[in-house]
Design an enzyme around this catalytic site. Sequence first.
Site, PDB file in Angstrom:
ATOM      1  N   LYS A 267       0.845  -1.201   0.000  1.00 20.01           N
ATOM      2  CA  LYS A 267       0.000   0.000   0.000  1.00 20.01           C
ATOM      3  C   LYS A 267       0.875   1.245   0.000  1.00 20.01           C
ATOM      4  CE  LYS A 267      -3.258   2.573   2.983  1.00 20.01           C
ATOM      5  NZ  LYS A 267      -4.124   2.539   4.186  1.00 20.01           N
ATOM      6  N   ASP A 272      -2.596  10.157   3.920  1.00 20.04           N
ATOM      7  CA  ASP A 272      -3.994   9.764   4.101  1.00 20.04           C
ATOM      8  C   ASP A 272      -4.701  10.733   5.042  1.00 20.04           C
ATOM      9  OD1 ASP A 272      -6.419   8.540   4.388  1.00 20.04           O
ATOM     10  OD2 ASP A 272      -5.679   6.825   5.558  1.00 20.04           O
ATOM     11  N   LYS A 279     -10.141  12.722   8.584  1.00 21.00           N
ATOM     12  CA  LYS A 279      -9.642  12.277   9.875  1.00 21.00           C
ATOM     13  C   LYS A 279      -9.584  13.449  10.851  1.00 21.00           C
ATOM     14  CE  LYS A 279      -6.542   8.562   8.343  1.00 21.00           C
ATOM     15  NZ  LYS A 279      -7.233   7.451   9.025  1.00 21.00           N
ATOM     16  N   ASP A 290       1.568   6.253   5.677  1.00 16.08           N
ATOM     17  CA  ASP A 290       0.606   5.307   5.098  1.00 16.08           C
ATOM     18  C   ASP A 290       1.128   4.641   3.823  1.00 16.08           C
ATOM     19  OD1 ASP A 290      -1.778   4.057   5.629  1.00 16.08           O
ATOM     20  OD2 ASP A 290      -3.014   5.474   4.506  1.00 16.08           O
ATOM     21  N   ASP A 349     -12.324   7.042   4.060  1.00 14.39           N
ATOM     22  CA  ASP A 349     -11.067   6.808   4.786  1.00 14.39           C
ATOM     23  C   ASP A 349     -10.650   5.332   4.734  1.00 14.39           C
ATOM     24  OD1 ASP A 349      -8.856   7.416   6.253  1.00 14.39           O
ATOM     25  OD2 ASP A 349      -9.905   7.618   8.175  1.00 14.39           O
ATOM     26  N   GLU A 351      -9.538   3.691   2.349  1.00 15.69           N
ATOM     27  CA  GLU A 351      -9.056   3.813   0.971  1.00 15.69           C
ATOM     28  C   GLU A 351      -7.995   2.783   0.617  1.00 15.69           C
ATOM     29  OE1 GLU A 351      -7.707   5.332   3.427  1.00 15.69           O
ATOM     30  OE2 GLU A 351      -5.596   4.989   3.005  1.00 15.69           O
ATOM     31  N   ARG A 353      -7.849  -0.429   1.044  1.00 14.19           N
ATOM     32  CA  ARG A 353      -8.420  -1.610   0.369  1.00 14.19           C
ATOM     33  C   ARG A 353      -8.867  -1.265  -1.047  1.00 14.19           C
ATOM     34  NH1 ARG A 353     -12.700  -2.008   5.249  1.00 14.19           N
ATOM     35  NH2 ARG A 353     -10.954  -0.978   6.262  1.00 14.19           N
TER      36      ARG A 353
HETATM   37  N1  BES Z   1      -4.245   4.331   7.024  1.00 14.86           N
HETATM   38  C1  BES Z   1      -5.395   4.091   7.802  1.00 14.86           C
HETATM   39  C2  BES Z   1      -5.147   3.045   8.883  1.00 14.86           C
HETATM   40  C3  BES Z   1      -4.354   3.506  10.071  1.00 14.86           C
HETATM   41  C4  BES Z   1      -4.969   4.231  11.082  1.00 14.86           C
HETATM   42  C5  BES Z   1      -3.061   3.129  10.218  1.00 14.86           C
HETATM   43  C6  BES Z   1      -4.249   4.607  12.191  1.00 14.86           C
HETATM   44  C7  BES Z   1      -2.339   3.485  11.334  1.00 14.86           C
HETATM   45  C8  BES Z   1      -2.926   4.232  12.318  1.00 14.86           C
HETATM   46  C9  BES Z   1      -6.542   3.565   6.929  1.00 14.86           C
HETATM   47  O1  BES Z   1      -6.573   4.062   5.640  1.00 14.86           O
HETATM   48  C10 BES Z   1      -7.804   3.983   7.599  1.00 14.86           C
HETATM   49  O2  BES Z   1      -8.047   5.152   7.672  1.00 14.86           O
HETATM   50  N2  BES Z   1      -8.576   3.020   8.082  1.00 14.86           N
HETATM   51  C11 BES Z   1      -9.771   3.289   8.748  1.00 14.86           C
HETATM   52  C12 BES Z   1     -10.800   2.294   8.303  1.00 14.86           C
HETATM   53  C13 BES Z   1     -12.195   2.598   8.777  1.00 14.86           C
HETATM   54  C14 BES Z   1     -12.704   3.851   8.124  1.00 14.86           C
HETATM   55  C15 BES Z   1     -13.070   1.421   8.457  1.00 14.86           C
HETATM   56  C16 BES Z   1      -9.509   3.172  10.241  1.00 14.86           C
HETATM   57  O3  BES Z   1      -8.751   2.289  10.654  1.00 14.86           O
HETATM   58  O4  BES Z   1     -10.038   3.978  10.995  1.00 14.86           O
HETATM   59 ZN    ZN Z   2      -4.773   4.688   4.855  1.00  9.45          ZN
HETATM   60 MN    MN Z   3      -7.649   5.917   5.555  1.00  6.95          MN
END
Ligand code: BES
Ligand code: ZN
Ligand code: MN
Length: 498
Positions: A267, A272, A279, A290, A349, A351, A353
Site C-alpha cells: 500500500k 492519508d 480524519k 501510510d 477513509d 481507501e 483496500r
Molecule cells: N491508514 C489508515 C489506517 C491507520 C490508522 C493506520 C491509524 C495506522 C494508524 C486507513 O486508511 C484507515 O483510515 N482506516 C480506517 C478504516 C475505517 C474507516 C473502516 C480506520 O482504521 O479507521
Molecule cells: Zn490509509
Molecule cells: Mn484511511
Amino acid sequence: MEFSIKSSSPDKQRSACVIVGVYESRKLTPAASALDTLSQGYLVDLLKRGDMEGRLGTTCLLHKVPGTLAERVLLVGLGRERELNDKAYLEAVTAAFKAVHGSGASDAAFFLSELPVQSRDLAWNIEQAVLIAHASEYEPGTLKSTHDKKPRKLRKLALCISDKVHQAMAETALKRGQAIAAGVALAKDLGNLPGNVCTPTYLAEQAQALAKTYKFKCEVLSQKELEKLGMGSFLSVAKGSRQPPKLIVMQHNGGKKGDKPVALVGKGITFDAGGISLKPAAEMDEMKYDMCGAASVLGAFRAAAELKLPINLVGIIPTCENLPDGDANKPGDIVTSMSGQTIEILNTDAEGRLILCDALTYVERFEPAAVIDIATLTGACVIALGHHASGLFSNQDKLAREIEQAANTSRDRVWRMPLWDDYQPQLDSNFADIANIGGRAGGSITAACFLSRFTQKYDWAHLDIAGTAWKSGKEKGGTGRPVPLLVHFLLARAGQAG
Ligand code: BES
Ligand code: ZN
Ligand code: MN
C-alpha cells in the site's frame, strides 16, 4: 560502518573497545574471563566492589584495563544466565552499541555473538548484532536547518568468533544482516519523508533508481494506463488529489525461467487525510507513514537484489494520496473495480483496500506462486495487537505457517487472525456487490475479508502493519518493519533458510 568477522581471542585485541558480557551472578562469559585472567583479576575485583552487577541492559565502560592491549573494555550486563533468551540478547546488544557510540571509540571488537542464546544459533546472533549496529547509528535525514554536533561514531566493527570453522557461516550471516539492514534503512527513510516530498511520483522515481542500481526490471504505469486497465477503484481514491497516481511494477528474475514468482504488493498512500470522511487533526501528520507497505516492498527488493536471491519476485505498488476535494470520492459513491465487482464507498477513509484490490487483480497476470500484500490498513489492528505483532491473514494455512516461521526467525513478529466466512456478511451492500467498510466490530478482519474477495485465484496472505511500521511520540519514526520478515520469507522460498 565497516563490518568484519574475526576469529580471535579478546586478549589479542588492539581495538579501541572490546565488548564482553557479564551475567547477573557476576559470572563472566568466556571472553570476559580471558580479559580477567590477563588483567590478574581486575574484572572480578570490580564486580566484587559492586561497580557492575550484570543486570540486563546495563553497561560499564573501563579504560586501560591492566595487561590488555585495548584502549577500552565495555562490560555488558546479560541478566540471569538461565534467562538469556532472544529478547534479552537483543536488549543487551542494543545497550552495548548505545554505550560504544557514547564512548568515543572509532572501532570495536564484539564478543557477544557466541553467547548461548536460548533456541538461537551463532548465525542468528550475528545477523541480529549487525541489524542492531545499523539501527544504532541510523539517523533520519532531517530537514533541520541547524545541526547538533554529533558525537564521534563507530567506524569499524569486528564480530569475533573463537573458532575458524565457523568463519564461512558467520560471513553468510553478516552478509544477510547487511542486506536486511540496507532494506530496513531504505524503508525507514521513505517512511520518514514528509508527504510533500514523498509523493507517488517520488516513490516511482525511487523505485526506478533502485532498479537501475540493482539491475532489476521496473515499469511505472501512468493514470492513462490505469484507466485502460479499468482500475476504477484505485483511480477513485486518486482523483481527489493533484498528484497523479502511479502503479509501480518491479521484477527481480533471479530464479529459473518459468518458475512462478512470489509477489509482494504494498500500500502506497503517501498521505492519508481520510478524504471527505476527514480524519481528526490530532496526529494526522503520522499519515505520511501510510506508504510503509510500499516502502517495505522496496526494502525487500533491495535486500533480495543485494543477496542475488535465486528466486523470481514481483513487486506491485499502487500509490496515490487520499485527500478531500471537490472531485474526491463521496460516501455512497459506487465504483467498479478492475475485477468487475462494484464497491459502495461508505467511508472514504477506508481507501487502502480500494487501491489494493485493483493491484491484487492486476497481479493475477504473473501467475504468482504466492502473493503477500503489506499495508498500514486499519487502526483496528493497532487496537487488537498493539505495536509488537503485525496482523497476519491468509487463505492458505501452509503459506501462513511459512510466514509465521519467517517471523519467528527474523523476530519481526506476526499474529494470525481469522478470515472466516462468518465475517463476510458485514460487507454486504444494498446497492453494490460489496461495501468498503464492515462496521466497528473486527475492523481489521473485515478489511482483510474485503481483500479476500479479490484474491481467490492464488495463495495469498495479508499483513496489516498499522501498529508495527512506525513509532509515535518522542521516538517518532519508521521502523523498517516488516522488511526482515519478508527477506526471511524469501530466503526460505529460495532454499536458503538458516
Ligand atoms: N491508514 C489508515 C489506517 C491507520 C490508522 C493506520 C491509524 C495506522 C494508524 C486507513 O486508511 C484507515 O483510515 N482506516 C480506517 C478504516 C475505517 C474507516 C473502516 C480506520 O482504521 O479507521
Ligand atoms: Zn490509509
Ligand atoms: Mn484511511
